[in-house]
Design an enzyme around this catalytic site. Sequence first.
Site, short mmCIF file in Angstrom:
data_model
loop_
_atom_site.label_atom_id
_atom_site.label_comp_id
_atom_site.label_asym_id
_atom_site.label_seq_id
_atom_site.Cartn_x
_atom_site.Cartn_y
_atom_site.Cartn_z
N ARG A 37 50.52 100.98 3.74
CA ARG A 37 49.69 102.34 3.43
C ARG A 37 51.54 103.34 3.42
O ARG A 37 52.04 104.36 3.15
CB ARG A 37 48.76 103.29 4.23
N GLU A 39 55.20 103.99 5.05
CA GLU A 39 56.36 103.72 4.23
C GLU A 39 57.20 102.80 4.99
O GLU A 39 57.13 101.35 5.13
CB GLU A 39 56.89 104.04 2.63
N ASN A 89 43.57 91.93 3.04
CA ASN A 89 43.13 91.93 4.83
C ASN A 89 42.99 92.47 4.85
O ASN A 89 42.34 93.66 5.97
CB ASN A 89 45.04 91.69 5.13
N SER A 141 34.23 88.41 8.10
CA SER A 141 34.07 88.66 9.71
C SER A 141 32.73 87.72 9.85
O SER A 141 31.87 88.03 8.49
CB SER A 141 34.18 89.24 10.24
N TYR A 192 30.45 98.07 9.52
CA TYR A 192 31.33 97.38 9.37
C TYR A 192 30.35 95.56 8.57
O TYR A 192 31.11 95.23 7.79
CB TYR A 192 31.98 96.72 10.95
N SER A 195 29.40 96.05 5.25
CA SER A 195 30.84 95.68 4.12
C SER A 195 31.19 94.17 4.53
O SER A 195 31.64 94.06 3.21
CB SER A 195 31.84 96.57 4.48
N LYS A 196 31.55 93.53 4.82
CA LYS A 196 32.07 92.37 5.49
C LYS A 196 30.16 91.41 4.82
O LYS A 196 31.16 90.26 3.74
CB LYS A 196 32.25 91.12 6.53
#
Length: 284
Positions: A37, A39, A89, A141, A192, A195-196
Amino acid sequence: MSSSRVAVVTGSNKGIGFSIVKSLAKNFDGVVYLTARNEDLGLKAVKDLENLGLSVQFHQLDIDDQESIDKFAKYIKEKYNGLDILVNNAAIAYHHRENDQTSEIERVENTIRINFTATLNLCNALFPLLRPHARVVNVSSRAGFLSNIKDHKWIERISSKIFTIDETVELLKDFIQLSKTGQHVDLVSNCYAMSKIGINLLTKAQQVLFDKDPRQDIVVSSCTPGYCATDMTSYTGPLTPDQGAETPVYLALLHKNWNGPKGEFWADKEYLDWKNIENKQKNN
């Protein structure tokens, strides 16, 4: 337009993502893109790899920003007209800290949006560029094991069939809706983990589509890197990021005409049935 083979790793300026890029730079015969995200942080990471004698490219990419996704997809298409490896990732995980004022509903919405929805949005933009024999790795995960679901109805719902992408999206929307009344805490250990679970379902759904795709031998896998010492785990894991990169890189480099498991979950370079309710959670 270059004819080079191309690998892309999201969220790769640090931690496991950085180690994945480092390993691919050593083992992949093509151009490797480190993305981030920020730079400045991304360019610093590229410089760190150059100091190790490794050559990689950088491009800014925020998977939570559709404009950034579209810009990156356009760049890859115009410069290479194809993509050979995509490692998804990038992800977030909240930790309970005294000064964190983020509400539970915000935690749920942000985690699902970034870890699942943003990943899906990136896939939608880059999948048309995948070449025959491409490899996609969705970093997941052990938190995404079905055994982490506490509600028997949801266990049955998830385990009863192979989900489509749309059905997976609806499942996570239902979870977010439950979070608005606090009912989600009776469903799964944390957002979490949910989400996985979504990522694992998405992986299988994506593979079902690629099995019907005219492009030959595209394989999508999800995997756990293991419990690594990174900022994601507050540096409590016993594994190094380089150790965590081993399984994602193994899957990214699966040989052509792979006839092993596809659309499945891997741990320690081996296929693992994440829906087996006997699996007990181990960190990551």
